[in-house]
Scaffold this motif. Structure first.
Motif, PDB file in Angstrom:
ATOM      1  N   LEU A   1       0.826  -1.205   0.000  1.00  0.00           N
ATOM      2  CA  LEU A   1       0.000   0.000   0.000  1.00  0.00           C
ATOM      3  C   LEU A   1       0.860   1.255   0.000  1.00  0.00           C
ATOM      4  CD1 LEU A   1      -2.894  -0.874   2.472  1.00  0.00           C
ATOM      5  CD2 LEU A   1      -3.150  -0.261   0.072  1.00  0.00           C
ATOM      6  N   GLN A   2       1.924   1.227   0.770  1.00  0.00           N
ATOM      7  CA  GLN A   2       2.817   2.386   0.836  1.00  0.00           C
ATOM      8  C   GLN A   2       3.478   2.630  -0.522  1.00  0.00           C
ATOM      9  OE1 GLN A   2       6.001   1.971   3.673  1.00  0.00           O
ATOM     10  NE2 GLN A   2       6.282   4.167   3.882  1.00  0.00           N
ATOM     11  N   GLU A   3       3.776   1.560  -1.257  1.00  0.00           N
ATOM     12  CA  GLU A   3       4.449   1.676  -2.548  1.00  0.00           C
ATOM     13  C   GLU A   3       3.493   2.108  -3.664  1.00  0.00           C
ATOM     14  OE1 GLU A   3       6.067  -2.193  -3.129  1.00  0.00           O
ATOM     15  OE2 GLU A   3       7.743  -1.899  -1.734  1.00  0.00           O
ATOM     16  N   LYS A   4       2.277   1.523  -3.683  1.00  0.00           N
ATOM     17  CA  LYS A   4       1.389   1.694  -4.828  1.00  0.00           C
ATOM     18  C   LYS A   4       0.089   2.447  -4.520  1.00  0.00           C
ATOM     19  CE  LYS A   4       3.071  -2.443  -7.187  1.00  0.00           C
ATOM     20  NZ  LYS A   4       2.680  -3.712  -7.861  1.00  0.00           N
ATOM     21  N   GLY A   5      -0.255   2.585  -3.243  1.00  0.00           N
ATOM     22  CA  GLY A   5      -1.491   3.288  -2.891  1.00  0.00           C
ATOM     23  C   GLY A   5      -2.714   2.407  -2.811  1.00  0.00           C
ATOM     24  N   LYS A   6      -2.666   1.232  -3.480  1.00  0.00           N
ATOM     25  CA  LYS A   6      -3.783   0.295  -3.423  1.00  0.00           C
ATOM     26  C   LYS A   6      -3.291  -1.105  -3.743  1.00  0.00           C
ATOM     27  CE  LYS A   6      -5.261   1.496  -8.116  1.00  0.00           C
ATOM     28  NZ  LYS A   6      -6.384   1.996  -8.946  1.00  0.00           N
ATOM     29  N   VAL A   7      -4.064  -2.095  -3.332  1.00  0.00           N
ATOM     30  CA  VAL A   7      -3.740  -3.497  -3.591  1.00  0.00           C
ATOM     31  C   VAL A   7      -4.999  -4.222  -4.036  1.00  0.00           C
ATOM     32  CG1 VAL A   7      -1.804  -3.633  -1.975  1.00  0.00           C
ATOM     33  CG2 VAL A   7      -4.126  -4.074  -1.165  1.00  0.00           C
ATOM     34  N   SER A   8      -4.817  -5.314  -4.776  1.00  0.00           N
ATOM     35  CA  SER A   8      -5.952  -6.129  -5.188  1.00  0.00           C
ATOM     36  C   SER A   8      -5.829  -7.511  -4.567  1.00  0.00           C
ATOM     37  CB  SER A   8      -6.018  -6.254  -6.714  1.00  0.00           C
ATOM     38  OG  SER A   8      -4.961  -7.049  -7.205  1.00  0.00           O
ATOM     39  N   ILE A   9      -6.957  -8.148  -4.310  1.00  0.00           N
ATOM     40  CA  ILE A   9      -6.951  -9.481  -3.699  1.00  0.00           C
ATOM     41  C   ILE A   9      -6.259 -10.505  -4.594  1.00  0.00           C
ATOM     42  CG2 ILE A   9      -8.439 -11.387  -2.938  1.00  0.00           C
ATOM     43  CD1 ILE A   9     -10.366  -9.236  -1.855  1.00  0.00           C
ATOM     44  N   PRO A  10      -6.567 -10.572  -5.914  1.00  0.00           N
ATOM     45  CA  PRO A  10      -5.857 -11.545  -6.760  1.00  0.00           C
ATOM     46  C   PRO A  10      -4.344 -11.374  -6.736  1.00  0.00           C
ATOM     47  CG  PRO A  10      -7.772 -10.674  -7.909  1.00  0.00           C
ATOM     48  CD  PRO A  10      -7.603  -9.851  -6.670  1.00  0.00           C
ATOM     49  N   GLN A  11      -3.891 -10.118  -6.738  1.00  0.00           N
ATOM     50  CA  GLN A  11      -2.450  -9.851  -6.700  1.00  0.00           C
ATOM     51  C   GLN A  11      -1.846 -10.374  -5.398  1.00  0.00           C
ATOM     52  OE1 GLN A  11      -1.569  -5.744  -6.060  1.00  0.00           O
ATOM     53  NE2 GLN A  11       0.572  -5.912  -6.674  1.00  0.00           N
TER      54      GLN A  11
END
Length: 255
Positions: free
Chosen positions: A15-25
């Motif tokens: 989250l700190q790197e990209k701002g958001k995350v996805s469950i599949p990822q």
């Protein structure tokens, strides 16, 4: 990655790197089940470390907050002026348009100085007051219950008037643009009125600054395939623009 602490640290780092995350990822990278990831995201949200979104998590709140119109007017004011200026070019030879509610579309009214007669249909009191003495402009004010935060009419009275009308271009503002959820605003009654206005317009133009993307309001207006244009500012990501244009919507960046 077996321990809950390790998983949570990994999610927060992403989250700190990209701002958001996805469950599949996260499933692929952490080698755990989707059920486990969903539980982790729920716990992290309860600790106020992220916001859960459809299919993942984000550092930013994806849900739009209703603010009074006199407060919103000063948020990203320069971007709104540029967006409105770009919108004027889409009026063309149309002799009737609808200007919805919101501070961005109000800028269209503020900058509208037509050389030929035009009828402006609007639920917004501020738009009517701005245009009521403007040369070459006739105003048709929609009636109904006036929503306090937007100074705009909505409800069955306004919708009934629209049953007898049609127009060339509709300019609407939104509180959220989401690739899956579509367009939305924070007020349910105004969402219903916007749905009605979309049904009678030949061309639907959404005016929204870049802060409105990847957000959702309480009331859904429509899916992306029901609109023709989105006009926004240069801070919107190219990835988002490409996805929207693949859905058949033309995106105009106001410079």
């Amino acid at each position: 990655m077996k321990t809950i602490t390790d998983r949570h640290q990994f999610i927060l780092k992403k989250l700190q790197e990209k701002g958001k995350v996805s469950i599949p990822q996260l499933v692929d990278e952490m080698q755990v089940s989707g059920v486990t990831i969903r539980k982790d995201l729920k716990l992290l949200e309860e600790k106020k470390l992220l916001f859960r979104t459809r299919g993942g998590g984000s550092v930013d709140n994806p849900y739009a907050i209703e603010r009074p119109i006199n407060e919103k007017e000063f948020i990203r004011a320069d971007e709104k002026k540029k967006i409105a200026a770009a919108a004027l070019g889409l009026i063309g030879q149309n002799d009737s348009i609808i200007i919805g509610s919101g501070t961005t579309v109000f800028e269209v009214a503020r900058q509208l100085h037509p050389e030929k007669r035009i009828v402006v249909i609007t639920p917004a009191l501020k738009v009517s007051l701005e245009l009521c003495n403007r040369p070459n402009v006739e105003v048709l004010q929609l009636g109904g219950l006036v929503h306090q935060s937007s100074s705009s009419a909505a409800g069955s009275f306004a919708e009934k008037i629209l049953d007898e009308l049609s127009c060339g271009v509709l300019f609407i503002g939104v509180d959220g643009i989401d690739l899956e959820h579509g367009l939305s605003i924070t007020n349910i009654m105004e969402a219903s009125l916007n749905q009605k206005m979309i049904g009678l317009a030949q061309t639907v133009v959404v005016l929204a600054d870049s802060s409105k993307f990847d957000r959702r309001g309480l009331g859904k207006i429509c899916n992306l395939d029901q609109i023709d244009y989105i006009i926004t500012d240069s801070d919107v990501s190219r990835e988002v623009v490409n996805k929207i244009e693949k859905a058949g919507v033309r995106v105009i960046i106001a410079e």
